[in-house]
Design a protein around this motif. Structure first.
Motif, PDB file in Angstrom:
ATOM      1  N   GLU A  87      -9.168  -0.091   1.944  1.00  0.00           N
ATOM      2  CA  GLU A  87      -8.056  -0.595   1.130  1.00  0.00           C
ATOM      3  C   GLU A  87      -7.274   0.553   0.483  1.00  0.00           C
ATOM      4  OE1 GLU A  87      -6.204  -4.054   0.459  1.00  0.00           O
ATOM      5  OE2 GLU A  87      -8.195  -4.019   1.332  1.00  0.00           O
ATOM      6  N   GLY A  88      -7.777   1.777   0.667  1.00  0.00           N
ATOM      7  CA  GLY A  88      -7.102   2.925   0.065  1.00  0.00           C
ATOM      8  C   GLY A  88      -7.463   3.107  -1.398  1.00  0.00           C
ATOM      9  N   GLY A 107       0.835  -1.197   0.000  1.00  0.00           N
ATOM     10  CA  GLY A 107       0.000   0.000   0.000  1.00  0.00           C
ATOM     11  C   GLY A 107       0.863   1.237   0.000  1.00  0.00           C
ATOM     12  N   SER A 108       0.230   2.391   0.270  1.00  0.00           N
ATOM     13  CA  SER A 108       0.995   3.617   0.107  1.00  0.00           C
ATOM     14  C   SER A 108       1.787   4.009   1.353  1.00  0.00           C
ATOM     15  CB  SER A 108       0.075   4.757  -0.327  1.00  0.00           C
ATOM     16  OG  SER A 108      -1.003   4.831   0.563  1.00  0.00           O
ATOM     17  N   SER A 109       1.375   3.563   2.521  1.00  0.00           N
ATOM     18  CA  SER A 109       2.172   3.903   3.699  1.00  0.00           C
ATOM     19  C   SER A 109       2.039   2.823   4.759  1.00  0.00           C
ATOM     20  CB  SER A 109       1.723   5.241   4.284  1.00  0.00           C
ATOM     21  OG  SER A 109       0.492   5.068   4.961  1.00  0.00           O
ATOM     22  N   VAL A 110       3.032   2.757   5.616  1.00  0.00           N
ATOM     23  CA  VAL A 110       3.030   1.779   6.701  1.00  0.00           C
ATOM     24  C   VAL A 110       1.810   2.007   7.601  1.00  0.00           C
ATOM     25  CG1 VAL A 110       4.245   1.179   8.834  1.00  0.00           C
ATOM     26  CG2 VAL A 110       5.502   1.345   6.693  1.00  0.00           C
ATOM     27  N   LYS A 161      -3.481  -0.633   9.377  1.00  0.00           N
ATOM     28  CA  LYS A 161      -4.911  -0.628   9.695  1.00  0.00           C
ATOM     29  C   LYS A 161      -5.709  -1.606   8.850  1.00  0.00           C
ATOM     30  CE  LYS A 161      -4.817   4.137  11.183  1.00  0.00           C
ATOM     31  NZ  LYS A 161      -4.647   5.392  10.478  1.00  0.00           N
ATOM     32  N   LEU A 162      -5.055  -2.322   7.960  1.00  0.00           N
ATOM     33  CA  LEU A 162      -5.793  -3.239   7.089  1.00  0.00           C
ATOM     34  C   LEU A 162      -6.505  -4.315   7.908  1.00  0.00           C
ATOM     35  CD1 LEU A 162      -3.574  -4.103   4.001  1.00  0.00           C
ATOM     36  CD2 LEU A 162      -5.651  -2.727   4.079  1.00  0.00           C
ATOM     37  N   PRO A 163      -7.801  -4.533   7.622  1.00  0.00           N
ATOM     38  CA  PRO A 163      -8.544  -5.543   8.365  1.00  0.00           C
ATOM     39  C   PRO A 163      -7.870  -6.912   8.310  1.00  0.00           C
ATOM     40  CG  PRO A 163     -10.014  -4.311   6.922  1.00  0.00           C
ATOM     41  CD  PRO A 163      -8.633  -3.829   6.631  1.00  0.00           C
ATOM     42  N   ALA A 164      -7.313  -7.239   7.156  1.00  0.00           N
ATOM     43  CA  ALA A 164      -6.747  -8.577   6.992  1.00  0.00           C
ATOM     44  C   ALA A 164      -5.476  -8.791   7.814  1.00  0.00           C
ATOM     45  CB  ALA A 164      -6.463  -8.828   5.522  1.00  0.00           C
ATOM     46  N   ALA A 165      -4.849  -7.680   8.269  1.00  0.00           N
ATOM     47  CA  ALA A 165      -3.588  -7.805   9.006  1.00  0.00           C
ATOM     48  C   ALA A 165      -3.799  -8.391  10.400  1.00  0.00           C
ATOM     49  CB  ALA A 165      -2.906  -6.445   9.117  1.00  0.00           C
ATOM     50  N   GLU A 166      -4.956  -8.103  10.933  1.00  0.00           N
ATOM     51  CA  GLU A 166      -5.228  -8.452  12.328  1.00  0.00           C
ATOM     52  C   GLU A 166      -5.007  -9.924  12.653  1.00  0.00           C
ATOM     53  OE1 GLU A 166      -8.645  -6.282  15.001  1.00  0.00           O
ATOM     54  OE2 GLU A 166      -9.049  -6.915  12.963  1.00  0.00           O
ATOM     55  N   ARG A 167      -5.609 -10.775  11.856  1.00  0.00           N
ATOM     56  CA  ARG A 167      -5.545 -12.203  12.190  1.00  0.00           C
ATOM     57  C   ARG A 167      -4.144 -12.773  12.010  1.00  0.00           C
ATOM     58  NH1 ARG A 167      -9.176 -16.770  10.791  1.00  0.00           N
ATOM     59  NH2 ARG A 167      -7.896 -17.588  12.468  1.00  0.00           N
ATOM     60  N   VAL A 168      -3.462 -12.288  10.981  1.00  0.00           N
ATOM     61  CA  VAL A 168      -2.103 -12.781  10.738  1.00  0.00           C
ATOM     62  C   VAL A 168      -1.208 -12.434  11.922  1.00  0.00           C
ATOM     63  CG1 VAL A 168      -0.121 -12.691   9.174  1.00  0.00           C
ATOM     64  CG2 VAL A 168      -2.436 -12.477   8.257  1.00  0.00           C
ATOM     65  N   LEU A 169      -1.293 -11.188  12.348  1.00  0.00           N
ATOM     66  CA  LEU A 169      -0.461 -10.752  13.470  1.00  0.00           C
ATOM     67  C   LEU A 169      -0.848 -11.476  14.752  1.00  0.00           C
ATOM     68  CD1 LEU A 169      -0.313  -6.913  12.748  1.00  0.00           C
ATOM     69  CD2 LEU A 169       1.571  -8.536  12.567  1.00  0.00           C
ATOM     70  N   PRO A 226     -16.170  -5.927   9.493  1.00  0.00           N
ATOM     71  CA  PRO A 226     -17.253  -6.680   8.862  1.00  0.00           C
ATOM     72  C   PRO A 226     -16.895  -7.240   7.480  1.00  0.00           C
ATOM     73  CG  PRO A 226     -17.741  -4.332   8.805  1.00  0.00           C
ATOM     74  CD  PRO A 226     -16.500  -4.488   9.624  1.00  0.00           C
ATOM     75  N   VAL A 227     -16.135  -6.472   6.701  1.00  0.00           N
ATOM     76  CA  VAL A 227     -15.836  -6.899   5.317  1.00  0.00           C
ATOM     77  C   VAL A 227     -14.416  -6.521   4.924  1.00  0.00           C
ATOM     78  CG1 VAL A 227     -18.169  -6.787   4.319  1.00  0.00           C
ATOM     79  CG2 VAL A 227     -16.782  -4.704   4.511  1.00  0.00           C
ATOM     80  N   CYS A 228     -13.918  -7.141   3.885  1.00  0.00           N
ATOM     81  CA  CYS A 228     -12.687  -6.658   3.247  1.00  0.00           C
ATOM     82  C   CYS A 228     -12.677  -7.074   1.789  1.00  0.00           C
ATOM     83  CB  CYS A 228     -11.443  -7.168   3.972  1.00  0.00           C
ATOM     84  SG  CYS A 228     -11.120  -8.916   3.738  1.00  0.00           S
ATOM     85  N   ILE A 229     -11.797  -6.398   1.042  1.00  0.00           N
ATOM     86  CA  ILE A 229     -11.651  -6.718  -0.383  1.00  0.00           C
ATOM     87  C   ILE A 229     -10.395  -7.569  -0.539  1.00  0.00           C
ATOM     88  CG2 ILE A 229     -10.999  -5.743  -2.619  1.00  0.00           C
ATOM     89  CD1 ILE A 229     -13.726  -4.918  -2.239  1.00  0.00           C
ATOM     90  N   THR A 230     -10.504  -8.646  -1.230  1.00  0.00           N
ATOM     91  CA  THR A 230      -9.303  -9.397  -1.573  1.00  0.00           C
ATOM     92  C   THR A 230      -9.281  -9.542  -3.093  1.00  0.00           C
ATOM     93  OG1 THR A 230     -10.400 -11.524  -1.444  1.00  0.00           O
ATOM     94  CG2 THR A 230      -9.380 -10.708   0.570  1.00  0.00           C
ATOM     95  N   SER A 231      -8.200 -10.110  -3.580  1.00  0.00           N
ATOM     96  CA  SER A 231      -8.137 -10.260  -5.033  1.00  0.00           C
ATOM     97  C   SER A 231      -7.846 -11.710  -5.390  1.00  0.00           C
ATOM     98  CB  SER A 231      -7.049  -9.362  -5.593  1.00  0.00           C
ATOM     99  OG  SER A 231      -5.814  -9.766  -5.059  1.00  0.00           O
TER     100      SER A 231
END
Ligand code: ADP
Length: 651
Positions: free
Chosen positions: A628-629, A457-460, A465-473, A557-562
């Motif tokens: 997602e920016g 993304g464009s900045s750290v 703040k990405l929703p998907a980061a939470e579970r991984v961390l 509640p939601v996120c965009i993936t590809s």
């Protein structure tokens, strides 16, 4: 006699020199000696093909003379000389514009940038109230005198000169309150300036020096006598042992030769004998040149054949990914009059390039291991180039470069290497999934982490703040936050590191976060809600490829993936390139099954409220884009939809 005006740019520069704010006025001598040495080089080079030139190598020299009474310093050379036109063009004007603007911006700092834009000659006006240049080109009978007191302009008149070459005569300024100029008329001072800056000049710099000795036949009477002395050692810096050269000498040499005003970050001295015999002196600049990441920047090393400069910027000596390296190579094996075309195919040169490349890589690796702060700084300047190098040529150089790369670690909040990432992967007993693993005491526990995770993304800050980061961390796994456009492309080319594949946390691919049971449960839940997801997909139409239950969300509640190789971030990067054909990633809306909103969606679907389900789906989709920016297609419609939902609640 008409006084000619300096060209506008030159005049400004001249002003700068006359009212010099540079503290190192002494460098005027270095500049003039360097010009003289260039002039000798030119004639010497010509003599290699023109046998009528009568000089032998040892005949070339630079001579200094001081006259305290007349307040003059004279620098003479028997080099190529200048014609009338050359005097006019070389000394009356500055070819490169733009350079001045750059200077202006930097005048506040005490930095030594003189000489880097071909303004060396003008530095004479820092110490001289009048500069006279008498020159006779080799092969001509005519000599001309160029003269200037600075601001007024200059004159060029015919004059007499017995032999070819150039004399530069400076009339040293009178002392003023805060400035002492007399020091430059002091023989010792001049000698020390020559030693400091010009020791390695390959031609003798001579001067008649006064000494005193006992008068013959007397007891106590002394007499003075003069003797022609060579002031410089003439051994090129790169031929001297590293231990005999001070850091300051290397730094000065670098700054002068490669036109930088900051010290190099690192000096590499390399000598080889055998299949290729050469000396190399390389520098890693302390900062990226202002045009480094532009097309104007030209890579290359100076190439010498047995001490004689044969090419100023030989690009074939450096791979593109090390294009930031400056320096020179002095080869004993190359012939002096080798042509540019022949060089390209020269085996010797190829051999040198390969050894240099290895050397540079080793030095960088050592810096990374032993001087991390310095390496971090280096990487800030040139890391982008290494990443681009990884990506270019379909990854042909990835093995050379992969261990030199740094990426931002979410956990550590600093730059780390891929090796460090893999080493820090949590070991089996440290993760919840490992419970029940046997014989963990006998063997070094393996990690349960399957992938190297990253987010682009464009900045750290945005990525954190990405929703998907939470579970991984939460699993104890680190995430590399990629913020340079090239990053994700480079990782795709690398594909894996030590057997661990890279995974974008926002891609539809399996992230390997769930246990088998969790997977089964998710599958069942997906199946149960397949009508709901189908309805949402219908509501969103072409905007998404699919709507499905998420296994990567915790609180959102939601996120965009590809789906597929093209990520959402890559879509952004590619579409931002000028003239690029538009590309579109395949987006998937993932819904968090444990979020309260999910219950609302389920009941809307059950009660057959298609319109509201459609409105809600669109609002959620747009929210996911914003997080997602990404920009949303119709902000007005989105705002209206949110408002109408809010209004409804209040009723
Ligand atoms: P630079 O040396 O960076 O090109 P200078 O302002 O120092 O810029 O010199 C301008 C030009 O004048 C040189 O490039 C060279 O062509 C010419 N010149 C200067 N000094 C001499 C000299 N002693 N003999 C012959 N040419 C010279």
């Amino acid at each position: 006699m008409a006084v000619q005006q300096f060209k506008a740019e030159s005049k400004k520069l001249l002003d700068l020199m006359i009212h010099s704010i540079y503290t190192h006025k002494e460098i005027f001598l270095r500049e003039l000696i360097s010009n003289a040495s260039d002039a000798l080089d030119k004639l010497y080079f010509k003599s290699l093909t023109d046998t009528t030139i009568p000089l032998k190598k040892e005949d070339y020299a630079i001579h200094l003379a001081v006259d305290k009474g007349l307040r003059t310093i004279t620098i003479s050379d028997n080099g190529i000389g200048m014609t009338k036109e050359e005097l006019e063009n070389n000394l009356g004007t500055i070819a490169k514009s733009g350079s001045l603007d750059f200077k202006r911006e930097n005048t506040a700092d005490d930095i030594d940038i003189i000489g880097q834009f071909g303004v060396g000659f003008y530095s004479a006006f820092m110490v001289a109230s009048r500069v006279t240049v008498i020159s006779r080109p080799y092969g001509s009978e005519e000599a001309y005198k160029w003269e200037s007191t600075g601001a007024e302009g200059y004159t060029i008149t015919p004059c007499q000169k017995d032999s070819f070459g150039t004399d530069i005569i400076l009339v040293v300024k009178e002392n003023v309150d805060e400035e002492n100029y007399d020091e430059f008329l002091d023989e010792y001072r001049l000698v020390s300036i020559v030693k400091k800056y010009s020791d390695y000049i390959r031609y003798p710099i001579t001067m008649n020096r006064e000494h005193s000795r006992k008068k013959e036949g007397t007891e106590n009477e002394y007499e003075t006598y003069t003797e022609l002395e060579t002031l410089n050692s003439m051994v090129p810096l790169w031929k001297r042992d590293k231990k005999d050269v001070s850091e300051e000498e290397y730094n000065n040499f670098y700054k002068e030769k490669f036109m930088d005003f900051s010290d190099p970050a690192h000096v590499i001295v390399s000598k080889t004998e055998g299949s290729a015999t050469y000396n190399a002196l390389l520098f890693i600049p302390g900062r990226a040149p202002f045009n480094y990441y532009t097309r104007e920047y030209e890579k290359g090393l100076q190439l010498y054949a047995s001490g004689v400069l044969i090419m100023d910027k030989c690009p074939d000596l450096l791979p593109d990914y090390f294009s930031f390296v400056k320096g020179l190579v002095d080869s004993q094996d190359l012939s002096l009059n080798i042509s540019r075309e022949m060089l390209q195919h020269d085996n010797q040169l190829r051999l040198i390039r390969t050894t240099l490349e290895r050397k540079i890589k080793n030095e960088l690796t050592a810096m990374l291991r032993n001087e991390r702060e310095k390496y971090d700084e280096f990487f800030k300047n040139f890391g982008l180039q290494l990443k681009v190098g990884c990506y270019e040529g379909y990854g042909a150089h990835k093995d050379t470069l992969k261990d030199l790369l740094l990426f931002h670690s979410a956990k550590e909040n600093k730059l780390i290497t891929l090796e460090e990432y893999v080493q820090a992967m949590p070991k089996a007993e440290q993760t919840e999934a490992a419970e029940g693993t046997e014989d963990s005491e006998t063997k070094e526990p393996e990690t349960t982490q399957k992938y190297i995770y990253y987010a682009a993304g464009s900045s750290v800050e945005q990525l954190a703040k990405l929703p998907a980061a939470e579970r991984v961390l939460e699993k104890g796994y680190d995430i590399l936050y990629l913020t340079d456009n090239v990053d994700e492309f480079a990782l795709q080319v690398l594909h894996e590191y030590e057997g661990k594949e890279f995974r974008n946390i926002s891609s539809g691919d399996d992230l390997g976060l769930e246990t088998e049971e969790e997977k089964e449960a998710a599958k069942a839940q997906n199946e149960e809600n397949k009508d709901l997801f189908a309805a949402m997909k219908t509501a969103l139409g072409d905007k998404v490829a699919d709507v499905r239950l998420s296994t990567r969300l915790k609180n959102h509640p939601v996120c965009i993936t590809s789906e597929g190789a093209l990520s959402v971030e890559m879509e952004k990067v590619l579409n931002s390139m000028p003239n690029a054909e538009k590309v579109e990633s395949k987006k998937v809306l993932e819904v968090n099954g444990s979020h309260p909103i999910f219950g609302v969606l389920q009941s809307l679907q059950k009660s057959g409220n298609t319109q509201k389900l459609s409105d809600y789906s669109n609002v959620l989709y747009n929210q996911a884009l914003l997080i997602e920016g990404l920009s949303i297609e119709d902000p007005v419609a989105y705002a209206q939809a949110v408002c109408s939902i809010m209004a409804e609640k209040a009723e």
